[in-house]
Scaffold this motif. Structure first.
Motif, mmCIF file in Angstrom:
data_model
loop_
_atom_site.group_PDB
_atom_site.id
_atom_site.type_symbol
_atom_site.label_atom_id
_atom_site.label_comp_id
_atom_site.label_asym_id
_atom_site.label_seq_id
_atom_site.Cartn_x
_atom_site.Cartn_y
_atom_site.Cartn_z
ATOM 1 N N PHE A 160 0.835 -1.204 0.000
ATOM 2 C CA PHE A 160 0.000 0.000 0.000
ATOM 3 C C PHE A 160 0.869 1.254 0.000
ATOM 4 N N LEU A 161 1.905 1.263 0.853
ATOM 5 C CA LEU A 161 2.798 2.419 0.898
ATOM 6 C C LEU A 161 3.548 2.594 -0.419
ATOM 7 N N GLN A 162 3.894 1.473 -1.026
ATOM 8 C CA GLN A 162 4.649 1.527 -2.274
ATOM 9 C C GLN A 162 3.840 2.160 -3.407
ATOM 10 N N TYR A 163 2.539 1.861 -3.427
ATOM 11 C CA TYR A 163 1.731 2.290 -4.571
ATOM 12 C C TYR A 163 0.731 3.405 -4.253
ATOM 13 N N ALA A 164 0.527 3.724 -2.970
ATOM 14 C CA ALA A 164 -0.455 4.746 -2.620
ATOM 15 C C ALA A 164 -0.112 6.091 -3.248
ATOM 16 N N GLY A 165 1.186 6.388 -3.312
ATOM 17 C CA GLY A 165 1.589 7.664 -3.899
ATOM 18 C C GLY A 165 1.212 7.799 -5.358
ATOM 19 N N VAL A 166 1.089 6.654 -6.042
ATOM 20 C CA VAL A 166 0.736 6.677 -7.455
ATOM 21 C C VAL A 166 -0.697 7.164 -7.649
ATOM 22 N N VAL A 167 -1.579 6.821 -6.692
ATOM 23 C CA VAL A 167 -2.999 7.155 -6.843
ATOM 24 C C VAL A 167 -3.434 8.312 -5.949
ATOM 25 N N ALA A 168 -2.577 8.763 -5.027
ATOM 26 C CA ALA A 168 -2.995 9.739 -4.017
ATOM 27 C C ALA A 168 -3.595 11.001 -4.624
ATOM 28 N N ALA A 169 -2.899 11.618 -5.547
ATOM 29 C CA ALA A 169 -3.384 12.870 -6.128
ATOM 30 C C ALA A 169 -4.706 12.668 -6.854
ATOM 31 N N LEU A 170 -4.826 11.538 -7.559
ATOM 32 C CA LEU A 170 -6.067 11.257 -8.287
ATOM 33 C C LEU A 170 -7.236 11.022 -7.337
ATOM 34 N N VAL A 171 -6.988 10.282 -6.250
ATOM 35 C CA VAL A 171 -8.064 10.020 -5.290
ATOM 36 C C VAL A 171 -8.517 11.320 -4.632
ATOM 37 N N LEU A 172 -7.558 12.181 -4.251
ATOM 38 C CA LEU A 172 -7.925 13.459 -3.639
ATOM 39 C C LEU A 172 -8.736 14.310 -4.615
ATOM 40 N N ALA A 173 -8.275 14.352 -5.879
ATOM 41 C CA ALA A 173 -9.007 15.132 -6.887
ATOM 42 C C ALA A 173 -10.384 14.530 -7.144
ATOM 43 N N HIS A 174 -10.451 13.201 -7.193
ATOM 44 C CA HIS A 174 -11.716 12.516 -7.462
ATOM 45 C C HIS A 174 -12.712 12.744 -6.326
ATOM 46 N N ASN A 175 -12.234 12.638 -5.088
ATOM 47 C CA ASN A 175 -13.108 12.866 -3.943
ATOM 48 C C ASN A 175 -13.580 14.310 -3.885
ATOM 49 N N GLY A 176 -12.671 15.245 -4.180
ATOM 50 C CA GLY A 176 -13.066 16.653 -4.229
ATOM 51 C C GLY A 176 -14.100 16.892 -5.312
ATOM 52 N N LEU A 177 -13.938 16.231 -6.457
ATOM 53 C CA LEU A 177 -14.905 16.338 -7.546
ATOM 54 C C LEU A 177 -16.266 15.809 -7.107
ATOM 55 N N ALA A 178 -16.266 14.675 -6.378
ATOM 56 C CA ALA A 178 -17.524 14.083 -5.920
ATOM 57 C C ALA A 178 -18.256 15.015 -4.957
ATOM 58 N N LEU A 179 -17.530 15.572 -4.000
ATOM 59 C CA LEU A 179 -18.148 16.506 -3.049
ATOM 60 C C LEU A 179 -18.687 17.742 -3.771
ATOM 61 N N ALA A 180 -17.912 18.266 -4.714
ATOM 62 C CA ALA A 180 -18.340 19.444 -5.472
ATOM 63 C C ALA A 180 -19.552 19.137 -6.337
ATOM 64 N N THR A 181 -19.615 17.910 -6.857
ATOM 65 C CA THR A 181 -20.763 17.512 -7.679
ATOM 66 C C THR A 181 -22.041 17.517 -6.857
ATOM 67 N N GLY A 182 -21.991 16.926 -5.672
ATOM 68 C CA GLY A 182 -23.170 16.911 -4.810
ATOM 69 C C GLY A 182 -23.599 18.307 -4.403
ATOM 70 N N TYR A 183 -22.626 19.130 -4.020
ATOM 71 C CA TYR A 183 -22.939 20.501 -3.590
ATOM 72 C C TYR A 183 -23.554 21.303 -4.738
ATOM 73 N N THR A 184 -22.963 21.192 -5.920
ATOM 74 C CA THR A 184 -23.443 21.960 -7.067
ATOM 75 C C THR A 184 -24.825 21.502 -7.495
ATOM 76 N N ALA A 185 -25.049 20.181 -7.532
ATOM 77 C CA ALA A 185 -26.356 19.658 -7.933
ATOM 78 C C ALA A 185 -27.442 20.141 -6.984
ATOM 79 N N ALA A 186 -27.162 20.099 -5.674
ATOM 80 C CA ALA A 186 -28.154 20.536 -4.692
ATOM 81 C C ALA A 186 -28.393 22.035 -4.767
ATOM 82 N N THR A 187 -27.335 22.796 -5.048
ATOM 83 C CA THR A 187 -27.472 24.249 -5.168
ATOM 84 C C THR A 187 -28.299 24.620 -6.394
ATOM 85 N N VAL A 188 -27.980 23.989 -7.526
ATOM 86 C CA VAL A 188 -28.727 24.258 -8.763
ATOM 87 C C VAL A 188 -30.202 23.891 -8.589
ATOM 88 N N ALA A 189 -30.471 22.839 -7.816
ATOM 89 C CA ALA A 189 -31.855 22.420 -7.579
ATOM 90 C C ALA A 189 -32.578 23.319 -6.589
#
Length: 309
Positions: free
Chosen positions: A210-239
């Motif tokens: 996990f330590l060996q490979y976590a760095g490979v995906v870390a930035a993508l997971v953080l960006a993906h999770n931020g995208l998911a949170l922003a998607t929910g917030y934006t959808a609810a705001t637009v609605a």
């Protein structure tokens, strides 16, 4: 390209069937603790004004997978990482989202309703979304050709870790409100502690990899999770939803059922490299990001929707 990044497609993490079964049981305890403060009337009110629920499900099952595909196309990660991101986006909301929504001062009944509807729908929607969105990205298409997902396995998971504990918790709250009141707060903290401890112990068996490979995906997971949170917030705001509902949809969209994701990865994809690392890293990160976001949200009371006439 970095050899570590190239090798991630061949890595297999070790999560035993027993460990995954225990993980389901732990998640069921989390759901039971949340259900202790819910009654059927909470869901009746939501169904009478279904706009928030529909908005949340659209955010969860349509917007997030579509935006995930765009993120994958923009960043072009290794095929197993890309498919791991698509699979996580196709999973229903995680049970922990209900706890975090409660801590954020959001609509816990809406959060549980979204989790319930999305998890039951996952019997069809999760394999459908994985197949559809994964087939649109050439590097993941070949992986999908060799894989099939058994809907019955997903249905059994849904029943054991969501529907059953939800019904039991609500029954206790309706029939023994005194017992429910005493159990509610201790159960929430104990269940969260057990969940975090179990994830940590499970990862310990794979810690070096996990330590060996976590760095490979870390930035993508953080960006993906931020995208998911922003998607929910934006959808609810637009609605045009209230802050009370918006908090629930934001968190529900950003907290995916990574436990179910791992079960699918190890059950149907053979623990494939980047997929498992993405889901495992997501399982750690979304707890941290969700609790942090809840702490910020809880500083101000959420405005609630006006009751229908």
């Amino acid at each position: 390209m970095d050899p570590t990044t190239q090798a991630i497609d061949e890595v297999v993490l070790n999560f035993s069937p027993t460990s995954l079964t225990i993980l389901n049981a732990v998640l069921a305890i989390v759901m039971f603790s949340i259900a202790l403060e819910l009654k059927p009337a909470d869901f009746k009110r939501i169904l009478q004004t279904p706009k928030a629920l529909v908005t949340g499900l659209v955010s969860q099952f349509l917007l997030l997978p579509a935006l995930t595909l765009l993120l994958v196309m923009a960043t072009a990660p290794r095929p197993s990482i890309a498919l791991g991101m698509i699979l996580v986006a196709a999973c229903p909301g995680g049970n922990i989202s209900n706890f975090i929504t409660h801590r954020a001062g959001g609509n816990a009944a809406l959060s549980v309703s979204m989790t319930a509807f999305s998890t039951v729908s996952a019997i069809v929607m999760t394999p459908l979304n994985i197949a559809f969105w994964g087939s649109l990205y050439a590097p993941t298409r070949a992986i999908l050709r060799e894989t099939s997902i058994d809907p019955m396995s997903v249905a059994i998971t849904v029943g054991l870790m969501l529907v059953l504990p939800l019904c039991i918790g609500m029954a206790v709250n309706v029939r023994r409100p005194d017992l429910s009141a005493r159990l509610r707060r201790p159960m929430q903290y104990v269940s969260m502690g057990i969940f975090i401890a179990f994830v940590a112990l499970s990862l310990a068996a794979n810690w070096a990899l996990f330590l060996q490979y976590a760095g490979v995906v870390a930035a993508l997971v953080l960006a993906h999770n931020g995208l998911a949170l922003a998607t929910g917030y934006t959808a609810a705001t637009v609605a045009g939803l209230s802050s009370f509902d918006r908090r629930a949809i934001t968190i529900e969209t950003g907290i995916q059922n990574s436990g179910l994701g791992l079960i699918l990865i190890f059950g149907f994809f053979g623990g494939l490299g980047g997929m498992a690392v993405v889901a495992a890293f997501w399982g750690i990160w979304h707890i941290l990001s969700g609790i942090g976001l809840a702490a910020v949200m809880a500083r101000r009371p959420a405005a609630r929707p006006t009751a229908p006439a």
